[in-house]
Design a protein around this motif. Structure first.
Motif, PDB file in Angstrom:
ATOM      1  N   CYS A  98       1.049   3.240  -6.123  1.00  0.00           N
ATOM      2  CA  CYS A  98      -0.212   3.954  -6.343  1.00  0.00           C
ATOM      3  C   CYS A  98      -0.682   4.588  -5.041  1.00  0.00           C
ATOM      4  O   CYS A  98      -0.400   4.075  -3.950  1.00  0.00           O
ATOM      5  N   THR A  99      -1.421   5.670  -5.158  1.00  0.00           N
ATOM      6  CA  THR A  99      -2.158   6.142  -3.997  1.00  0.00           C
ATOM      7  C   THR A  99      -3.296   5.147  -3.748  1.00  0.00           C
ATOM      8  O   THR A  99      -3.746   4.455  -4.678  1.00  0.00           O
ATOM      9  N   PRO A 100      -3.778   5.040  -2.506  1.00  0.00           N
ATOM     10  CA  PRO A 100      -4.721   3.960  -2.166  1.00  0.00           C
ATOM     11  C   PRO A 100      -5.973   3.859  -3.031  1.00  0.00           C
ATOM     12  O   PRO A 100      -6.343   2.733  -3.414  1.00  0.00           O
ATOM     13  N   PRO A 101      -6.658   4.965  -3.378  1.00  0.00           N
ATOM     14  CA  PRO A 101      -7.861   4.781  -4.213  1.00  0.00           C
ATOM     15  C   PRO A 101      -7.573   4.095  -5.541  1.00  0.00           C
ATOM     16  O   PRO A 101      -8.343   3.249  -6.000  1.00  0.00           O
ATOM     17  N   VAL A 102      -6.440   4.439  -6.161  1.00  0.00           N
ATOM     18  CA  VAL A 102      -6.096   3.841  -7.452  1.00  0.00           C
ATOM     19  C   VAL A 102      -5.649   2.396  -7.260  1.00  0.00           C
ATOM     20  O   VAL A 102      -5.996   1.514  -8.057  1.00  0.00           O
ATOM     21  N   ALA A 103      -4.874   2.145  -6.213  1.00  0.00           N
ATOM     22  CA  ALA A 103      -4.422   0.770  -5.939  1.00  0.00           C
ATOM     23  C   ALA A 103      -5.604  -0.163  -5.716  1.00  0.00           C
ATOM     24  O   ALA A 103      -5.633  -1.288  -6.222  1.00  0.00           O
ATOM     25  N   ASN A 104      -6.598   0.314  -4.982  1.00  0.00           N
ATOM     26  CA  ASN A 104      -7.741  -0.534  -4.638  1.00  0.00           C
ATOM     27  C   ASN A 104      -8.713  -0.713  -5.791  1.00  0.00           C
ATOM     28  O   ASN A 104      -9.275  -1.796  -5.986  1.00  0.00           O
ATOM     29  N   ALA A 105      -8.934   0.350  -6.570  1.00  0.00           N
ATOM     30  CA  ALA A 105      -9.992   0.312  -7.567  1.00  0.00           C
ATOM     31  C   ALA A 105      -9.513  -0.038  -8.963  1.00  0.00           C
ATOM     32  O   ALA A 105     -10.174  -0.786  -9.685  1.00  0.00           O
ATOM     33  N   LEU A 106      -8.376   0.487  -9.360  1.00  0.00           N
ATOM     34  CA  LEU A 106      -7.926   0.320 -10.751  1.00  0.00           C
ATOM     35  C   LEU A 106      -6.979  -0.855 -10.946  1.00  0.00           C
ATOM     36  O   LEU A 106      -7.080  -1.582 -11.941  1.00  0.00           O
ATOM     37  N   MET A 107      -6.038  -1.043 -10.027  1.00  0.00           N
ATOM     38  CA  MET A 107      -4.975  -2.010 -10.264  1.00  0.00           C
ATOM     39  C   MET A 107      -5.436  -3.473 -10.325  1.00  0.00           C
ATOM     40  O   MET A 107      -4.949  -4.224 -11.183  1.00  0.00           O
ATOM     41  N   PRO A 108      -6.327  -3.950  -9.450  1.00  0.00           N
ATOM     42  CA  PRO A 108      -6.653  -5.385  -9.496  1.00  0.00           C
ATOM     43  C   PRO A 108      -7.113  -5.879 -10.865  1.00  0.00           C
ATOM     44  O   PRO A 108      -6.563  -6.868 -11.375  1.00  0.00           O
ATOM     45  N   PRO A 109      -8.103  -5.239 -11.516  1.00  0.00           N
ATOM     46  CA  PRO A 109      -8.511  -5.770 -12.826  1.00  0.00           C
ATOM     47  C   PRO A 109      -7.456  -5.590 -13.907  1.00  0.00           C
ATOM     48  O   PRO A 109      -7.313  -6.444 -14.787  1.00  0.00           O
ATOM     49  N   VAL A 110      -6.703  -4.480 -13.855  1.00  0.00           N
ATOM     50  CA  VAL A 110      -5.675  -4.259 -14.880  1.00  0.00           C
ATOM     51  C   VAL A 110      -4.557  -5.287 -14.747  1.00  0.00           C
ATOM     52  O   VAL A 110      -4.125  -5.896 -15.727  1.00  0.00           O
ATOM     53  N   ILE A 111      -4.074  -5.501 -13.525  1.00  0.00           N
ATOM     54  CA  ILE A 111      -3.000  -6.480 -13.308  1.00  0.00           C
ATOM     55  C   ILE A 111      -3.472  -7.884 -13.655  1.00  0.00           C
ATOM     56  O   ILE A 111      -2.743  -8.666 -14.272  1.00  0.00           O
ATOM     57  N   ARG A 112      -4.705  -8.218 -13.280  1.00  0.00           N
ATOM     58  CA  ARG A 112      -5.251  -9.547 -13.611  1.00  0.00           C
ATOM     59  C   ARG A 112      -5.189  -9.807 -15.115  1.00  0.00           C
ATOM     60  O   ARG A 112      -4.707 -10.850 -15.570  1.00  0.00           O
TER      61      ARG A 112
END
Length: 305
Positions: A98-112
């Protein structure tokens, strides 16, 4: 060479001691079981059972073969379970870039949420700028990528998942909090935290929002939205970030207002064209599409008109 079916038949006869009971358990005919045992004995060159009336009494060799074969069936059962887990997308490895904004904002809750119901799935998450993201996908070091406003790229599918917008971020109590939306003129008197000129988000803003005055007001330039928010939170100056960063997690002590006119930015998934996706990849993309983290990124409203 013995077949797995022969071993399975032998194993069932060892358990039941009669060909009829073994046939019922295997759902085949009794002659089929008898023939399988005779073929097995012919192949290995010695008898496995003594025939006593209607019962089969295992020889000592048969008892040893039975014990040795258990390891094969244990391995088969584990393998079958793993196949079933893949069928239900509950195991596998997924490499995400991911580009950093998406990695930081979107990925944590989705992966969780995704691994919460799939404990055997293993996620590899990498954060790269857009050129590195393209390289990871093209060299197959990643299965799927996510980015803001990525350009079209030959050989890759670019799927828009949601439409975000750029917002102004500032500490609570800042004079800009009185605004419903923020214009370039509203920012003219403030020191600003802006993005590096070559950054993707700066390129989104420079054509229709950023002007020479605002660029001169830049007291700090950064590469990543997370750092921009931290500097704004520290009171260095307002900044401009995407609404995905602003919305997801509400992790910064900041207030946000949309820009006027609205500056739109796409949240996109990228994956290789004309290539079948792994089942776990398809399931993860479905999870992202339905994520609550995407649902609120346009909550600031469309300010055009």
């Amino acid at each position: 060479m013995l077949t797995f079916r022969q071993l399975e038949t032998f194993r069932e006869v060892m358990r039941s001691r009669t060909t009829q009971a073994a046939a019922e358990a295997l759902r085949v005919s009794q002659p089929a079981v008898s023939n399988a045992i005779r073929q097995m004995e012919s192949q290995i060159g010695f008898d496995l059972f003594d025939r006593v009336g209607k019962r089969l009494v295992p020889t000592p060799d048969a008892e040893e073969i039975f014990r040795d074969s258990e390891a094969i069936f244990e391995l088969y059962n584990v393998f079958a379970q793993r196949l079933d887990s893949r069928k239900t997308n509950s195991m596998g490895t997924l490499r995400i870039v991911c580009t950093p904004p998406v990695a930081n904002a979107l990925m944590p809750p989705v992966i969780r949420d995704f691994v919460g119901t799939r404990p055997e799935v293993r996620i590899n998450l990498d954060s790269r700028r857009i050129d590195g993201l393209f390289e990871s996908l093209e060299t197959r070091r990643a299965d799927i990528g996510f980015a803001l406003n990525p350009p079209q790229r030959p050989g890759l599918v670019r799927e828009e998942l949601a439409l975000a917008q750029m917002v102004c971020a500032f500490p609570p109590g800042h004079p800009l909090s009185e605004k419903l939306a923020v214009t370039a003129a509203d920012l003219a008197s403030y020191p600003l935290v802006l993005f590096e000129p070559a950054s993707k988000l700066n390129l989104i803003l420079q054509d229709s929002f950023l002007n020479a005055t605002l660029r001169e007001n830049a007291i700090a330039e950064v590469r990543y939205t997370s750092l921009a928010c931290l500097l704004a939170e520290a009171g260095i100056g307002p900044t401009l970030v995407d609404s995905l960063t602003a919305h997801a997690g509400h992790r910064y002590k900041l207030e946000y207002r949309p820009l006027y006119p609205a500056q739109r930015v796409s949240v996109c998934a990228l994956y290789r064209a004309n290539e079948p996706a792994k089942r776990v990849q398809t399931a993860f993309l479905d999870a992202v599409r339905g994520s609550g983290a995407l649902a609120g990124i346009d909550e600031f409203g469309v300010t055009d008109g």
